[in-house]
Design a protein around this motif. Structure first.
Motif, PDB file in Angstrom:
ATOM      1  N   ALA A  79     125.983 -14.136  28.513  1.00  0.00           N
ATOM      2  CA  ALA A  79     127.370 -14.270  29.010  1.00  0.00           C
ATOM      3  C   ALA A  79     127.431 -14.822  30.658  1.00  0.00           C
ATOM      4  O   ALA A  79     128.123 -15.520  30.885  1.00  0.00           O
ATOM      5  CB  ALA A  79     128.356 -13.477  28.612  1.00  0.00           C
ATOM      6  N   SER A  80     126.769 -13.801  31.245  1.00  0.00           N
ATOM      7  CA  SER A  80     126.756 -13.839  32.877  1.00  0.00           C
ATOM      8  C   SER A  80     126.067 -15.137  33.398  1.00  0.00           C
ATOM      9  O   SER A  80     126.728 -15.969  33.998  1.00  0.00           O
ATOM     10  CB  SER A  80     126.101 -12.647  33.311  1.00  0.00           C
ATOM     11  N   VAL A  81     125.110 -15.633  32.834  1.00  0.00           N
ATOM     12  CA  VAL A  81     124.143 -16.664  33.141  1.00  0.00           C
ATOM     13  C   VAL A  81     125.007 -17.918  32.683  1.00  0.00           C
ATOM     14  O   VAL A  81     125.443 -19.021  33.210  1.00  0.00           O
ATOM     15  CB  VAL A  81     122.840 -16.739  32.308  1.00  0.00           C
ATOM     16  N   ALA A 118     124.327  -5.460  23.091  1.00  0.00           N
ATOM     17  CA  ALA A 118     125.297  -5.574  24.085  1.00  0.00           C
ATOM     18  C   ALA A 118     124.718  -5.921  25.316  1.00  0.00           C
ATOM     19  O   ALA A 118     125.146  -6.853  26.123  1.00  0.00           O
ATOM     20  CB  ALA A 118     126.063  -4.466  24.158  1.00  0.00           C
ATOM     21  N   PHE A 119     123.666  -5.380  25.751  1.00  0.00           N
ATOM     22  CA  PHE A 119     122.893  -5.759  26.892  1.00  0.00           C
ATOM     23  C   PHE A 119     122.399  -7.088  27.050  1.00  0.00           C
ATOM     24  O   PHE A 119     122.670  -7.892  28.066  1.00  0.00           O
ATOM     25  CB  PHE A 119     121.973  -4.916  27.125  1.00  0.00           C
ATOM     26  N   VAL A 120     121.870  -7.529  25.979  1.00  0.00           N
ATOM     27  CA  VAL A 120     121.175  -9.041  25.737  1.00  0.00           C
ATOM     28  C   VAL A 120     122.509 -10.110  25.791  1.00  0.00           C
ATOM     29  O   VAL A 120     122.456 -11.029  26.609  1.00  0.00           O
ATOM     30  CB  VAL A 120     120.180  -9.252  24.710  1.00  0.00           C
ATOM     31  N   LEU A 148     128.586  -9.753  35.036  1.00  0.00           N
ATOM     32  CA  LEU A 148     127.452  -8.942  35.559  1.00  0.00           C
ATOM     33  C   LEU A 148     127.731  -7.572  35.921  1.00  0.00           C
ATOM     34  O   LEU A 148     126.730  -6.654  35.720  1.00  0.00           O
ATOM     35  CB  LEU A 148     126.947  -9.598  36.839  1.00  0.00           C
ATOM     36  N   LEU A 149     128.877  -7.171  36.186  1.00  0.00           N
ATOM     37  CA  LEU A 149     129.376  -5.712  36.460  1.00  0.00           C
ATOM     38  C   LEU A 149     129.023  -5.236  35.072  1.00  0.00           C
ATOM     39  O   LEU A 149     128.862  -3.763  34.894  1.00  0.00           O
ATOM     40  CB  LEU A 149     130.653  -5.628  37.095  1.00  0.00           C
ATOM     41  N   SER A 150     129.773  -5.895  34.035  1.00  0.00           N
ATOM     42  CA  SER A 150     129.820  -5.278  32.625  1.00  0.00           C
ATOM     43  C   SER A 150     128.155  -5.015  32.499  1.00  0.00           C
ATOM     44  O   SER A 150     127.679  -3.853  31.616  1.00  0.00           O
ATOM     45  CB  SER A 150     130.108  -6.041  31.680  1.00  0.00           C
ATOM     46  N   THR A 151     127.394  -5.843  32.682  1.00  0.00           N
ATOM     47  CA  THR A 151     126.000  -5.988  32.319  1.00  0.00           C
ATOM     48  C   THR A 151     125.265  -4.610  33.023  1.00  0.00           C
ATOM     49  O   THR A 151     124.389  -3.984  32.431  1.00  0.00           O
ATOM     50  CB  THR A 151     125.318  -7.031  32.363  1.00  0.00           C
ATOM     51  N   LEU A 152     125.593  -4.414  34.339  1.00  0.00           N
ATOM     52  CA  LEU A 152     125.068  -3.294  34.905  1.00  0.00           C
ATOM     53  C   LEU A 152     125.616  -2.124  34.431  1.00  0.00           C
ATOM     54  O   LEU A 152     124.803  -0.942  34.147  1.00  0.00           O
ATOM     55  CB  LEU A 152     125.575  -3.363  36.394  1.00  0.00           C
TER      56      LEU A 152
END
Length: 229
Positions: free
Chosen positions: A158-160, A151-153, A101-105
């Motif tokens: 991956a987080s979910v 990469a965002f999607v 999630l941090l990577s997503t942010l």
């Protein structure tokens, strides 16, 4: 008592199979009680006192019993609870999901903050300076947008997935354990990247999978599978 001139009266001797009066006001054996009849208080107290405790105890074991034991865990399902090693594995997978999630942010900030985006693009160009083909891709703004959005999607998915697998593993789903192993093996391919956050995340997933496939974790999944309807 008898008066003079009268012979004492004898009580009739009960015949075999007959019963006399149990107590005043109580119907005799074989007689139906009238509608609305209740036993005298002395008789009811005597009956309650004579009820064996074993009969009450046996009632609690009846499948339909909804008494004091309702809502308390039974020993029959105690072994279906996840052991400590499985709980630790779940925490590690959840922690890996938080890192994702941090990577997503971080990717979202690069997408929507121009200054951060310029820094990220320059960093990527410098890292791929030795490969002209990849450097040319980073020079194209449209290609950079496509890469960042992709990469965002993927990071969101991956987080979910991390959190979803942790939930299913807690419930004893063996397919979730196998899926975690496959993802951990695939993530090893990313160890060549100079990303400390990714390395920590991969290490958490690998340790979690090892715990899931060792005792008592593997016995937990076998037990849950055998008790699943």
């Amino acid at each position: 008592m008898t008066t003079s001139g009268e012979e004492p009266q004898e009580r009739p001797t009960p015949r075999p199979g007959s019963y006399g009066e149990i107590a005043p006001g109580v119907p005799k054996y074989g007689q139906y009680a009238p509608a609305g009849w209740e036993p005298p208080k002395q008789v009811g107290d005597a009956q309650n006192a004579s009820t064996p405790q074993s009969a009450l105890s046996s009632a609690t074991a009846y499948p339909g019993y909804q008494g004091p034991l309702q809502g308390k865990p039974t020993t029959a399902g105690a072994h279906l609870a996840p052991p400590k090693t499985v709980l630790v594995s779940i925490r590690l997978i959840q922690l890996a999901g938080v890192l994702q999630l941090l990577s997503t942010l971080a990717i979202a900030l690069v997408l929507f903050v121009p200054s951060l985006r310029d820094v990220a693009v320059n960093t990527l160009r410098a890292a791929t300076a030795g490969d002209p083909a990849i450097a040319a891709l980073y020079q194209d703004p449209a290609m950079m947008n496509a890469l960042l959005y992709t990469a965002f999607v993927l990071s969101v998915l991956a987080s979910v997935l991390y959190l979803y697998l942790a939930k299913k593993i807690r419930r004893g789903a063996n397919w979730a354990r196998i899926a975690s192993m496959v993802l951990a093996l695939i993530s090893l391919l990313a160890l060549g990247q100079p990303n400390v956050l990714a390395i920590i995340q991969i290490a958490l997933g690998v340790v979690a999978v090892i715990l899931l496939f060792r005792s008592p974790g593997k016995e937990f999944f076998v037990s849950r599978k055998s008790h699943r309807p």
